[in-house]
Design an enzyme around this catalytic site. Structure first.
Site: not given
Ligand code: G3H
Ligand code: 13P
Ligand code: ZN
Length: 306
Positions: A81, A133, A179-180, A210-211, A254-255
């Site tokens: 990622d 991207e 994100h987040g 960021g979904a 992820d969030t």
């Molecule tokens: O888009 C990023 C993901 O949420 C991963 O986050 O770099 O803190 O592992 P991280």
């Molecule tokens: P979220 O922060 O919305 O979960 O997005 C995660 C993401 O895009 C990881 O690449």
């Molecule tokens: Zn991402």
């Protein structure tokens, strides 16, 4: 089952009009929650590791994820990622990943095309597929605050030019997400017309970063258990559902997993102050993450596709 490439999973998703989750993992419990739920729902899935995850867990983590994914009874891709460089993508390929993202979205178009094409050439030579991207999100990329008028949202003509020149297999687009856990006031605006315009020019699977939905119930529980998360907001389920019908095939989450994990850990520690067995703390957190994965798989429509 042997690992499959990202394109194998996502090509079928775009063709048949469903979405597939790319869930971020950082440890054994998260990986179990993702894989076991994907198996229960009979869904293909992408296990995403960021550079941060690889730094945190090192080779033991990538080896563990690889071993677990290879045992799964559904198609699984292990995906890098937000790879920040050619070298980072090569390291992931060497570690056994079947999909990599080269994220040069902060660079100008020419550099993004050049670096993406380099990664594509190396990755394809060893049977790995590539996400790239264009456009910019908020959050991790931190360059802009995204709004509907934002000039940094992906332009359809640029998307078409970029995908042809770079050879990338699937494309992350900026359509209003970030994100987040703070994606904007109220219901974040998603530029559906933009997704449709890009999809009309790009036949490759499209990717939504960021979904996360940032469910209110989780945020309320988190805060009731001692957390302090203000102004939380996520992408509405209806926007995700609609985006999938418009061409989004890979949906990153992820969030929501982080929120589920932390909420349950806080609740266990609050409710059982005498507990000190890590398994009795992390086990419930894993169960909570399973429910997030299940709901997301059902939202994306990937259940029963494996
Ligand atoms: O888009 C990023 C993901 O949420 C991963 O986050 O770099 O803190 O592992 P991280
Ligand atoms: P979220 O922060 O919305 O979960 O997005 C995660 C993401 O895009 C990881 O690449
Ligand atoms: Zn991402």
């Amino acid at each position: 089952m042997a690992l499959v490439t990202g394109l194998e999973i996502l090509g079928a998703a775009r063709e048949h009009g469903y979405g597939v989750g790319a869930f971020n993992t950082n440890d054994m419990e998260i990986t179990q929650a993702i894989l076991e739920t994907a198996e229960e729902e009979r869904s293909p899935v992408l296990l995403a590791l960021s550079e941060g995850a690889m730094k945190y867990g090192g080779k033991p983590l990538t080896d563990l994820v690889h071993a677990m994914a290879s045992e799964a009874s559904v198609p699984v891709a292990i995906h890098l990622d937000h790879g920040s460089s050619y070298a980072s993508c090569l390291r992931a390929i060497r570690a056994g990943f079947s999909s990599v993202m080269i994220d040069m979205s902060h660079a100008d178009e020419e550099v993004n095309i050049r670096e993406t094409a380099r990664v594509v050439e190396a990755a394809h030579a060893v049977g790995v597929t590539v996400e790239a991207e264009i456009g910019r999100l908020g959050g991790v990329e931190e360059h802009v605050v995204v709004s509907a008028e934002d000039a940094f949202l992906t332009r359809p003509d640029e998307a078409e030019r970029f995908i042809e020149a770079s050879g990338a297999d699937y494309l992350a687009i900026a359509i209003g997400t970030s994100h987040g856990a703070n994606k904007g006031k109220g219901r974040p605006f998603i530029d559906h017309q933009r997704i449709r315009d890009i999809a009309a020019r790009v036949r490759q699977p499209l990717v939504m970063h960021g979904a996360s939905g940032v469910p209110t119930t989780l945020v309320e529980r988190l805060n009731a258990a001692g957390g302090s998360l203000a102004d939380a907001s996520g992408i509405h389920d209806d926007d995700v559902r609609q985006a999938v019908t418009e061409g989004i095939a890979k949906i990153n989450t992820d969030t929501d997993l982080r929120l589920a994990f932390t909420t349950r850990v806080r609740e266990v520690l609050r409710d059982k102050p005498a507990e000190f067995d890590p398994r009795k703390i992390l086990g419930p957190a894993r169960d909570e993450m399973r429910e997030v994965v299940r709901q997301r798989i059902r939202l994306f429509g990937s259940g029963g596709r494996a």
